[in-house]
Design an enzyme around this catalytic site. Structure first.
Site, mmCIF file in Angstrom:
data_model
loop_
_atom_site.group_PDB
_atom_site.id
_atom_site.type_symbol
_atom_site.label_atom_id
_atom_site.label_comp_id
_atom_site.label_asym_id
_atom_site.label_seq_id
_atom_site.Cartn_x
_atom_site.Cartn_y
_atom_site.Cartn_z
ATOM 1 N N GLY A 250 -43.205 -5.247 -20.985
ATOM 2 C CA GLY A 250 -42.016 -5.911 -20.461
ATOM 3 C C GLY A 250 -42.256 -7.370 -20.117
ATOM 4 O O GLY A 250 -41.515 -8.259 -20.569
ATOM 5 N N LYS A 251 -43.280 -7.640 -19.315
ATOM 6 C CA LYS A 251 -43.560 -9.034 -18.937
ATOM 7 C C LYS A 251 -44.018 -9.828 -20.150
ATOM 8 O O LYS A 251 -43.687 -11.010 -20.284
ATOM 9 C CB LYS A 251 -44.610 -9.076 -17.832
ATOM 10 C CG LYS A 251 -44.153 -8.468 -16.510
ATOM 11 C CD LYS A 251 -45.224 -8.644 -15.439
ATOM 12 C CE LYS A 251 -44.821 -7.944 -14.138
ATOM 13 N NZ LYS A 251 -44.871 -6.474 -14.267
ATOM 14 N N CYS B 278 -47.834 -4.984 -8.257
ATOM 15 C CA CYS B 278 -46.606 -4.358 -7.766
ATOM 16 C C CYS B 278 -46.967 -3.508 -6.546
ATOM 17 O O CYS B 278 -46.757 -2.300 -6.519
ATOM 18 C CB CYS B 278 -45.966 -3.513 -8.857
ATOM 19 S SG CYS B 278 -44.312 -2.947 -8.409
ATOM 20 N N GLY C 44 -49.656 -3.837 -21.043
ATOM 21 C CA GLY C 44 -48.877 -2.616 -21.215
ATOM 22 C C GLY C 44 -47.912 -2.373 -20.064
ATOM 23 O O GLY C 44 -48.226 -2.693 -18.914
#
Length: 483
Positions: free
Chosen positions: A303-304, A419, A300
Protein backbone atom coordinates in the site's frame (compact mmCIF):
# COMPACT_ATOMS: atom_id res chain seq x y z
CA UNK A 1 -49.99 -66.76 24.48
CA UNK A 2 -46.47 -66.05 23.28
CA UNK A 3 -43.98 -64.67 25.79
CA UNK A 4 -42.87 -61.11 25.02
CA UNK A 5 -39.33 -60.82 23.61
CA UNK A 6 -36.85 -59.66 26.24
CA UNK A 7 -35.27 -56.29 25.65
CA UNK A 8 -31.59 -55.71 26.30
CA UNK A 9 -30.52 -53.11 28.88
CA UNK A 10 -31.70 -49.74 27.64
CA UNK A 11 -33.46 -51.31 24.64
CA UNK A 12 -36.68 -49.58 23.59
CA UNK A 13 -39.82 -51.48 22.60
CA UNK A 14 -39.45 -52.57 18.97
CA UNK A 15 -35.67 -52.08 18.99
CA UNK A 16 -33.72 -55.00 17.53
CA UNK A 17 -30.98 -56.52 19.68
CA UNK A 18 -27.67 -54.79 18.85
CA UNK A 19 -29.45 -51.77 17.38
CA UNK A 20 -28.24 -48.56 19.11
CA UNK A 21 -30.71 -46.17 20.67
CA UNK A 22 -31.82 -43.64 18.09
CA UNK A 23 -30.68 -45.89 15.20
CA UNK A 24 -33.37 -46.73 12.69
CA UNK A 25 -33.68 -50.16 11.13
CA UNK A 26 -31.19 -50.54 8.30
CA UNK A 27 -28.95 -47.77 9.62
CA UNK A 28 -25.33 -48.77 10.31
CA UNK A 29 -23.30 -47.49 13.24
CA UNK A 30 -22.26 -43.85 12.82
CA UNK A 31 -24.72 -43.23 9.96
CA UNK A 32 -27.14 -40.32 10.02
CA UNK A 33 -30.71 -41.57 10.50
CA UNK A 34 -32.41 -41.93 7.13
CA UNK A 35 -34.31 -38.82 6.17
CA UNK A 36 -32.77 -36.64 8.92
CA UNK A 37 -32.26 -33.19 7.43
CA UNK A 38 -29.16 -31.09 7.95
CA UNK A 39 -29.77 -28.39 10.55
CA UNK A 40 -30.41 -25.07 8.84
CA UNK A 41 -28.46 -22.06 10.14
CA UNK A 42 -28.55 -18.40 9.25
CA UNK A 43 -26.01 -17.80 6.43
CA UNK A 44 -24.65 -14.49 7.77
CA UNK A 45 -24.10 -15.92 11.24
CA UNK A 46 -22.64 -19.11 9.79
CA UNK A 47 -20.15 -17.06 7.77
CA UNK A 48 -19.22 -15.04 10.85
CA UNK A 49 -18.66 -18.22 12.84
CA UNK A 50 -16.39 -19.56 10.08
CA UNK A 51 -14.25 -16.43 10.24
CA UNK A 52 -13.95 -16.62 14.03
CA UNK A 53 -12.80 -20.22 13.67
CA UNK A 54 -10.24 -19.25 10.99
CA UNK A 55 -8.85 -16.54 13.26
CA UNK A 56 -8.69 -18.93 16.22
CA UNK A 57 -7.40 -22.06 14.49
CA UNK A 58 -5.37 -20.75 11.55
CA UNK A 59 -4.22 -17.37 12.94
CA UNK A 60 -5.99 -15.81 9.97
CA UNK A 61 -6.52 -12.08 9.69
CA UNK A 62 -10.23 -11.37 9.92
CA UNK A 63 -10.15 -8.75 7.16
CA UNK A 64 -8.67 -11.34 4.79
CA UNK A 65 -10.80 -14.32 5.86
CA UNK A 66 -14.08 -12.39 5.77
CA UNK A 67 -14.34 -11.77 2.00
CA UNK A 68 -13.83 -15.48 1.36
CA UNK A 69 -16.58 -16.40 3.83
CA UNK A 70 -18.94 -13.85 2.29
CA UNK A 71 -18.40 -15.33 -1.17
CA UNK A 72 -18.80 -18.91 0.04
CA UNK A 73 -22.16 -18.06 1.62
CA UNK A 74 -23.24 -15.78 -1.26
CA UNK A 75 -23.72 -12.76 0.99
CA UNK A 76 -23.99 -9.18 -0.20
CA UNK A 77 -25.61 -5.93 0.81
CA UNK A 78 -27.19 -5.88 4.25
CA UNK A 79 -26.42 -9.54 4.93
CA UNK A 80 -22.72 -8.97 4.22
CA UNK A 81 -22.73 -5.86 6.42
CA UNK A 82 -24.39 -7.83 9.21
CA UNK A 83 -21.80 -10.62 9.00
CA UNK A 84 -18.99 -8.05 8.96
CA UNK A 85 -20.28 -6.37 12.12
CA UNK A 86 -20.68 -9.75 13.80
CA UNK A 87 -17.05 -10.62 13.11
CA UNK A 88 -15.39 -7.31 13.87
CA UNK A 89 -17.58 -6.49 16.87
CA UNK A 90 -17.18 -9.91 18.44
CA UNK A 91 -13.39 -9.80 18.03
CA UNK A 92 -13.15 -6.26 19.41
CA UNK A 93 -15.25 -6.91 22.46
CA UNK A 94 -14.11 -10.47 23.17
CA UNK A 95 -12.50 -9.53 26.48
CA UNK A 96 -15.69 -7.94 27.80
CA UNK A 97 -17.89 -10.74 26.52
CA UNK A 98 -15.67 -13.40 28.03
CA UNK A 99 -15.93 -11.72 31.42
CA UNK A 100 -19.73 -11.68 31.07
CA UNK A 101 -19.88 -15.28 29.85
CA UNK A 102 -17.60 -16.32 32.68
CA UNK A 103 -20.16 -14.98 35.13
CA UNK A 104 -22.89 -17.01 33.43
CA UNK A 105 -21.09 -20.36 33.22
CA UNK A 106 -20.46 -22.79 36.06
CA UNK A 107 -16.97 -23.66 34.85
CA UNK A 108 -13.86 -21.99 33.48
CA UNK A 109 -14.27 -20.79 29.90
CA UNK A 110 -11.12 -22.78 29.13
CA UNK A 111 -13.22 -25.90 29.64
CA UNK A 112 -15.94 -24.80 27.21
CA UNK A 113 -15.48 -26.33 23.76
CA UNK A 114 -13.96 -23.73 21.45
CA UNK A 115 -16.69 -24.08 18.80
CA UNK A 116 -19.35 -23.49 21.43
CA UNK A 117 -17.47 -20.50 22.83
CA UNK A 118 -17.36 -18.94 19.36
CA UNK A 119 -21.16 -19.25 19.12
CA UNK A 120 -21.58 -17.83 22.63
CA UNK A 121 -19.44 -14.80 21.79
CA UNK A 122 -21.46 -14.15 18.63
CA UNK A 123 -24.65 -14.38 20.65
CA UNK A 124 -23.31 -12.08 23.36
CA UNK A 125 -22.40 -9.45 20.77
CA UNK A 126 -25.90 -9.51 19.34
CA UNK A 127 -27.49 -9.31 22.78
CA UNK A 128 -25.26 -6.62 24.25
CA UNK A 129 -24.10 -4.43 21.36
CA UNK A 130 -26.50 -4.87 18.44
CA UNK A 131 -30.16 -4.17 17.96
CA UNK A 132 -31.03 -7.81 17.46
CA UNK A 133 -34.15 -9.05 19.33
CA UNK A 134 -33.08 -11.34 22.19
CA UNK A 135 -35.12 -14.29 20.94
CA UNK A 136 -33.44 -14.07 17.52
CA UNK A 137 -29.94 -13.71 18.98
CA UNK A 138 -30.45 -16.71 21.25
CA UNK A 139 -32.27 -19.03 18.86
CA UNK A 140 -29.81 -18.51 15.98
CA UNK A 141 -26.85 -19.07 18.30
CA UNK A 142 -28.49 -22.25 19.58
CA UNK A 143 -28.90 -23.41 15.97
CA UNK A 144 -25.19 -22.80 15.33
CA UNK A 145 -24.18 -24.78 18.42
CA UNK A 146 -26.52 -27.64 17.50
CA UNK A 147 -25.27 -27.79 13.91
CA UNK A 148 -21.58 -27.58 14.81
CA UNK A 149 -21.49 -29.67 18.00
CA UNK A 150 -24.79 -31.26 18.99
CA UNK A 151 -27.93 -31.13 21.12
CA UNK A 152 -26.06 -30.87 24.42
CA UNK A 153 -24.12 -27.85 23.22
CA UNK A 154 -27.36 -26.29 21.99
CA UNK A 155 -29.01 -26.62 25.41
CA UNK A 156 -25.91 -25.21 27.09
CA UNK A 157 -25.81 -22.25 24.69
CA UNK A 158 -29.49 -21.54 25.28
CA UNK A 159 -29.07 -21.51 29.07
CA UNK A 160 -25.97 -19.30 29.05
CA UNK A 161 -27.31 -16.71 26.61
CA UNK A 162 -30.57 -16.44 28.51
CA UNK A 163 -28.53 -15.41 31.53
CA UNK A 164 -26.54 -12.94 29.42
CA UNK A 165 -29.80 -11.38 28.23
CA UNK A 166 -30.82 -10.52 31.79
CA UNK A 167 -28.73 -7.30 31.80
CA UNK A 168 -27.48 -4.69 29.34
CA UNK A 169 -23.80 -4.16 28.63
CA UNK A 170 -23.32 -1.27 31.05
CA UNK A 171 -24.86 -3.24 33.91
CA UNK A 172 -22.73 -6.27 33.12
CA UNK A 173 -19.54 -4.16 33.11
CA UNK A 174 -20.47 -2.81 36.53
CA UNK A 175 -20.91 -6.39 37.73
CA UNK A 176 -17.81 -8.06 36.27
CA UNK A 177 -15.12 -5.35 35.97
CA UNK A 178 -12.77 -4.57 38.88
CA UNK A 179 -13.36 -1.36 40.80
CA UNK A 180 -12.09 1.58 38.77
CA UNK A 181 -10.52 3.35 41.75
CA UNK A 182 -8.76 0.28 43.15
CA UNK A 183 -7.66 -1.29 39.87
CA UNK A 184 -7.87 1.21 36.99
CA UNK A 185 -6.04 -1.01 34.50
CA UNK A 186 -8.19 -4.02 35.37
CA UNK A 187 -11.37 -1.99 35.01
CA UNK A 188 -10.27 -0.52 31.67
CA UNK A 189 -9.26 -3.97 30.39
CA UNK A 190 -12.78 -5.33 30.94
CA UNK A 191 -14.77 -2.19 30.14
CA UNK A 192 -12.90 -1.54 26.87
CA UNK A 193 -11.92 -5.12 25.99
CA UNK A 194 -8.12 -4.83 25.85
CA UNK A 195 -5.61 -7.15 27.51
CA UNK A 196 -4.29 -5.63 30.72
CA UNK A 197 -0.71 -5.45 29.42
CA UNK A 198 -1.91 -3.52 26.36
CA UNK A 199 -3.80 -1.10 28.62
CA UNK A 200 -0.63 -0.52 30.62
CA UNK A 201 1.48 0.09 27.50
CA UNK A 202 -1.07 2.50 26.03
CA UNK A 203 -1.31 4.36 29.34
CA UNK A 204 2.45 4.99 29.22
CA UNK A 205 2.20 6.20 25.62
CA UNK A 206 -0.85 8.47 25.71
CA UNK A 207 -1.09 9.33 29.42
CA UNK A 208 -3.83 8.51 31.92
CA UNK A 209 -6.04 11.48 30.98
CA UNK A 210 -6.56 10.29 27.39
CA UNK A 211 -6.33 6.55 27.93
CA UNK A 212 -10.06 5.81 27.97
CA UNK A 213 -10.65 7.98 24.90
CA UNK A 214 -8.00 5.98 23.05
CA UNK A 215 -9.38 2.61 24.19
CA UNK A 216 -12.88 3.65 23.15
CA UNK A 217 -11.60 4.78 19.74
CA UNK A 218 -9.94 1.38 19.26
CA UNK A 219 -13.41 -0.17 19.50
CA UNK A 220 -15.00 2.06 16.86
CA UNK A 221 -15.21 0.57 13.38
CA UNK A 222 -13.20 2.83 11.05
CA UNK A 223 -14.70 4.27 7.91
CA UNK A 224 -13.21 3.06 4.65
CA UNK A 225 -10.58 5.48 3.33
CA UNK A 226 -9.45 5.51 -0.28
CA UNK A 227 -6.21 6.85 -1.72
CA UNK A 228 -5.91 8.39 -5.19
CA UNK A 229 -2.45 7.58 -6.52
CA UNK A 230 -1.13 10.82 -8.05
CA UNK A 231 -0.63 10.80 -11.78
CA UNK A 232 -3.07 7.90 -12.05
CA UNK A 233 -6.21 9.11 -10.26
CA UNK A 234 -7.59 12.21 -8.54
CA UNK A 235 -9.65 12.58 -5.40
CA UNK A 236 -12.36 14.21 -7.51
CA UNK A 237 -13.17 10.90 -9.19
CA UNK A 238 -13.50 9.02 -5.90
CA UNK A 239 -16.88 8.99 -4.11
CA UNK A 240 -16.87 10.58 -0.69
CA UNK A 241 -15.44 13.48 1.29
CA UNK A 242 -11.75 14.47 1.23
CA UNK A 243 -9.74 13.33 4.24
CA UNK A 244 -8.75 15.93 6.81
CA UNK A 245 -4.98 15.74 6.40
CA UNK A 246 -3.90 13.68 3.38
CA UNK A 247 -4.14 15.42 -0.01
CA UNK A 248 -4.68 12.03 -1.63
CA UNK A 249 -7.42 10.61 0.59
CA UNK A 250 -11.20 10.31 0.42
CA UNK A 251 -13.52 8.84 3.04
CA UNK A 252 -15.81 6.48 1.15
CA UNK A 253 -19.47 7.39 1.50
CA UNK A 254 -20.66 3.80 1.62
CA UNK A 255 -20.72 0.82 -0.67
CA UNK A 256 -18.07 -1.60 -1.80
CA UNK A 257 -14.69 0.03 -2.59
CA UNK A 258 -14.16 -2.69 -5.20
CA UNK A 259 -17.05 -1.16 -7.11
CA UNK A 260 -15.15 2.12 -7.58
CA UNK A 261 -13.64 2.15 -11.08
CA UNK A 262 -10.31 3.67 -10.04
CA UNK A 263 -9.89 1.06 -7.29
CA UNK A 264 -10.81 -1.82 -9.59
CA UNK A 265 -8.26 -0.55 -12.12
CA UNK A 266 -5.47 -0.17 -9.55
CA UNK A 267 -5.25 3.61 -9.93
CA UNK A 268 -6.56 4.05 -6.39
CA UNK A 269 -6.73 1.81 -3.35
CA UNK A 270 -7.97 1.35 0.19
CA UNK A 271 -5.52 2.87 2.66
CA UNK A 272 -5.82 4.41 6.11
CA UNK A 273 -5.08 8.13 6.17
CA UNK A 274 -2.26 7.59 8.67
CA UNK A 275 -0.46 5.31 6.21
CA UNK A 276 -0.92 7.88 3.47
CA UNK A 277 0.68 10.51 5.69
CA UNK A 278 3.77 8.33 6.13
CA UNK A 279 4.37 8.47 2.38
CA UNK A 280 3.58 12.20 2.32
CA UNK A 281 6.11 12.84 5.09
CA UNK A 282 8.96 10.93 3.45
CA UNK A 283 8.38 12.70 0.13
CA UNK A 284 8.30 16.11 1.85
CA UNK A 285 11.62 15.74 3.68
CA UNK A 286 14.12 18.38 2.45
CA UNK A 287 17.06 16.95 0.58
CA UNK A 288 20.24 18.41 -0.88
CA UNK A 289 21.83 16.79 -3.88
CA UNK A 290 20.38 14.02 -6.05
CA UNK A 291 16.88 12.75 -5.42
CA UNK A 292 16.47 9.91 -7.85
CA UNK A 293 16.32 6.62 -5.98
CA UNK A 294 13.96 5.72 -3.14
CA UNK A 295 13.63 2.48 -1.19
CA UNK A 296 10.74 0.95 0.73
CA UNK A 297 12.65 -1.55 2.86
CA UNK A 298 9.63 -3.44 4.29
CA UNK A 299 7.16 -2.96 1.46
CA UNK A 300 4.63 -5.77 1.97
CA UNK A 301 1.78 -5.86 1.14
CA UNK A 302 2.36 -2.78 -1.04
CA UNK A 303 0.00 0.00 0.00
CA UNK A 304 2.61 2.58 1.00
CA UNK A 305 4.89 1.48 -1.85
CA UNK A 306 2.13 2.19 -4.37
CA UNK A 307 1.67 5.74 -3.12
CA UNK A 308 5.42 6.34 -2.79
CA UNK A 309 6.09 5.17 -6.33
CA UNK A 310 3.42 7.49 -7.70
CA UNK A 311 4.80 10.48 -5.76
CA UNK A 312 8.37 9.62 -6.75
CA UNK A 313 7.42 9.43 -10.42
CA UNK A 314 5.95 12.93 -10.34
CA UNK A 315 9.35 14.26 -9.25
CA UNK A 316 11.37 12.18 -11.69
CA UNK A 317 12.51 9.64 -9.09
CA UNK A 318 11.90 5.90 -8.81
CA UNK A 319 11.20 3.40 -6.05
CA UNK A 320 12.69 0.02 -5.23
CA UNK A 321 10.23 -2.04 -3.19
CA UNK A 322 11.88 -4.66 -0.98
CA UNK A 323 10.09 -7.35 1.02
CA UNK A 324 11.61 -10.32 2.84
CA UNK A 325 8.79 -12.85 2.39
CA UNK A 326 8.39 -13.99 -1.24
CA UNK A 327 4.59 -14.31 -1.07
CA UNK A 328 4.34 -10.76 0.27
CA UNK A 329 6.76 -9.56 -2.40
CA UNK A 330 4.32 -10.96 -4.95
CA UNK A 331 1.55 -8.92 -3.33
CA UNK A 332 3.76 -5.83 -3.64
CA UNK A 333 4.38 -6.55 -7.31
CA UNK A 334 0.64 -6.92 -7.87
CA UNK A 335 -0.07 -3.63 -6.07
CA UNK A 336 2.56 -1.80 -8.17
CA UNK A 337 1.43 -3.27 -11.50
CA UNK A 338 0.90 -0.48 -14.02
CA UNK A 339 2.51 2.18 -11.80
CA UNK A 340 5.11 4.64 -12.98
CA UNK A 341 8.17 5.20 -10.85
CA UNK A 342 8.87 1.53 -10.09
CA UNK A 343 12.53 0.55 -10.36
CA UNK A 344 11.93 -2.99 -9.16
CA UNK A 345 10.35 -5.31 -6.60
CA UNK A 346 12.86 -7.48 -4.74
CA UNK A 347 12.34 -10.36 -2.30
CA UNK A 348 15.15 -9.63 0.16
CA UNK A 349 15.84 -9.53 3.88
CA UNK A 350 15.98 -5.91 5.01
CA UNK A 351 18.48 -6.77 7.73
CA UNK A 352 20.86 -8.27 5.12
CA UNK A 353 19.94 -6.32 2.00
CA UNK A 354 21.50 -7.03 -1.42
CA UNK A 355 22.05 -3.33 -2.15
CA UNK A 356 25.28 -1.32 -2.09
CA UNK A 357 25.73 1.05 0.87
CA UNK A 358 24.77 4.61 0.10
CA UNK A 359 22.63 3.61 -2.90
CA UNK A 360 19.45 5.47 -1.97
CA UNK A 361 18.38 9.06 -1.41
CA UNK A 362 15.28 8.31 0.67
CA UNK A 363 14.40 5.14 2.58
CA UNK A 364 11.19 4.17 4.33
CA UNK A 365 11.36 1.66 7.19
CA UNK A 366 7.74 0.76 7.94
CA UNK A 367 8.92 -1.87 10.38
CA UNK A 368 7.09 -4.99 11.59
CA UNK A 369 5.56 -4.13 14.96
CA UNK A 370 2.88 -5.18 17.42
CA UNK A 371 0.25 -3.42 15.31
CA UNK A 372 -1.40 -2.01 18.43
CA UNK A 373 -2.01 1.24 16.58
CA UNK A 374 -4.39 -0.45 14.14
CA UNK A 375 -6.77 -2.19 16.54
CA UNK A 376 -9.78 -0.53 14.89
CA UNK A 377 -9.02 -2.39 11.65
CA UNK A 378 -7.34 -5.50 13.07
CA UNK A 379 -9.17 -6.18 16.32
CA UNK A 380 -7.78 -9.69 16.68
CA UNK A 381 -4.23 -8.28 17.09
CA UNK A 382 -4.91 -7.37 20.71
CA UNK A 383 -5.53 -11.03 21.56
CA UNK A 384 -2.80 -12.42 19.32
CA UNK A 385 0.11 -10.31 20.57
CA UNK A 386 1.86 -11.13 23.84
CA UNK A 387 4.21 -9.04 26.02
CA UNK A 388 7.09 -11.35 25.11
CA UNK A 389 6.70 -10.32 21.44
CA UNK A 390 8.04 -6.85 22.21
CA UNK A 391 11.71 -7.72 22.70
CA UNK A 392 11.98 -9.68 19.45
CA UNK A 393 10.20 -6.93 17.50
CA UNK A 394 12.30 -4.14 19.01
CA UNK A 395 15.53 -5.92 18.14
CA UNK A 396 14.29 -6.38 14.56
CA UNK A 397 13.23 -2.73 14.34
CA UNK A 398 16.66 -1.53 15.50
CA UNK A 399 18.39 -3.79 12.97
CA UNK A 400 16.18 -2.59 10.12
CA UNK A 401 16.76 1.09 10.91
CA UNK A 402 20.49 0.46 11.14
CA UNK A 403 20.43 -1.28 7.78
CA UNK A 404 18.45 1.57 6.21
CA UNK A 405 20.95 4.12 7.49
CA UNK A 406 23.74 2.18 5.82
CA UNK A 407 21.81 2.09 2.55
CA UNK A 408 21.03 5.81 2.40
CA UNK A 409 23.70 8.17 1.06
CA UNK A 410 25.27 10.87 3.25
CA UNK A 411 22.75 13.70 3.39
CA UNK A 412 19.89 11.30 2.62
CA UNK A 413 16.98 10.56 4.92
CA UNK A 414 15.39 7.54 6.56
CA UNK A 415 11.81 7.70 7.79
CA UNK A 416 11.17 5.18 10.56
CA UNK A 417 7.46 4.42 10.97
CA UNK A 418 5.52 1.96 13.07
CA UNK A 419 1.81 1.33 13.40
CA UNK A 420 2.23 1.27 17.17
CA UNK A 421 2.38 3.89 19.91
CA UNK A 422 4.15 1.52 22.34
CA UNK A 423 7.14 3.44 23.68
CA UNK A 424 9.57 0.53 23.32
CA UNK A 425 8.79 0.48 19.58
CA UNK A 426 8.92 4.24 19.09
CA UNK A 427 11.03 6.33 21.44
CA UNK A 428 13.06 3.34 22.59
CA UNK A 429 14.12 2.31 19.08
CA UNK A 430 15.07 5.85 18.04
CA UNK A 431 17.07 6.50 21.22
CA UNK A 432 18.94 3.22 20.77
CA UNK A 433 19.81 3.98 17.14
CA UNK A 434 20.99 7.50 17.95
CA UNK A 435 23.09 6.25 20.84
CA UNK A 436 24.84 3.75 18.58
CA UNK A 437 25.65 6.02 15.61
CA UNK A 438 27.54 9.29 15.48
CA UNK A 439 26.68 9.87 11.80
CA UNK A 440 22.91 10.23 12.34
CA UNK A 441 20.75 13.13 13.51
CA UNK A 442 17.08 13.22 14.38
CA UNK A 443 15.35 15.86 12.26
CA UNK A 444 12.19 17.73 13.18
CA UNK A 445 9.34 15.92 11.40
CA UNK A 446 6.64 18.46 12.32
CA UNK A 447 7.25 20.65 9.20
CA UNK A 448 6.63 17.60 7.03
CA UNK A 449 2.97 17.46 8.12
CA UNK A 450 2.10 21.03 9.18
CA UNK A 451 -1.59 20.40 8.57
CA UNK A 452 -1.80 17.79 11.37
CA UNK A 453 -2.40 19.35 14.81
CA UNK A 454 -1.55 17.97 18.24
CA UNK A 455 0.75 15.27 16.87
CA UNK A 456 3.93 15.71 18.91
CA UNK A 457 5.63 12.38 19.50
CA UNK A 458 7.35 11.04 22.62
CA UNK A 459 10.72 12.45 21.49
CA UNK A 460 11.09 16.09 20.38
CA UNK A 461 10.88 16.19 16.61
CA UNK A 462 8.94 12.92 16.24
CA UNK A 463 5.26 12.63 15.33
CA UNK A 464 2.53 10.40 16.76
CA UNK A 465 -0.90 10.10 15.15
CA UNK A 466 -3.83 8.82 17.22
CA UNK A 467 -7.26 7.29 16.50
CA UNK A 468 -9.00 9.46 19.11
CA UNK A 469 -7.32 12.71 18.02
CA UNK A 470 -6.88 12.35 14.28
CA UNK A 471 -9.17 9.49 13.25
CA UNK A 472 -6.18 7.57 11.87
CA UNK A 473 -4.23 4.54 12.94
CA UNK A 474 -1.68 5.33 15.66
CA UNK A 475 1.29 5.84 13.33
CA UNK A 476 4.66 6.95 14.72
CA UNK A 477 7.15 8.82 12.51
CA UNK A 478 10.79 9.73 13.08
CA UNK A 479 12.99 11.35 10.42
CA UNK A 480 16.68 10.43 10.58
CA UNK A 481 19.35 12.06 8.42
CA UNK A 482 22.68 10.47 7.75
CA UNK A 483 25.59 12.88 8.07
Amino acid sequence: MAEPRRRGRGQRPGQRPGQRSGQRPGQGPGQRPAGKAKIATDPARTAALAVLQAVRVDNAYANLALPTALREHDLSGRDAAFATELVSGTLRMRGTYDAVLGACVDRSLNKVEAKVLDALRLGAHQLLSMRVPPHAAISTSVDLARARVGAGAAAFTNAVLRRVSEHDLETWVDKVAPDRAKDPSGHAAIAHSHPRWVVDELRKAVGPDQLEDLLAADNQAPRVTLVARPGRATTAELPGEPTAYSPYGVVLDGGDPGGVDAVAEGRAGVQDEGSQLVAVALAAAPLEGPDRTWLDLCAGPGGKASLLAAIAAEGGAGLVASERQPHRARLVARALRGSDGVLGVVAADGVRPPYRPGSFDRVLVDAPCTGLGALRRRPEARWRRKPDDLLELVLLQRALVGSALDLVRPGGVVLYATCSPVLAETEGVVRSVLAGRSDVTLEDAAPLLPQVPDAAGPLPGTLQLWPHRHGTDAMFLALLRRG
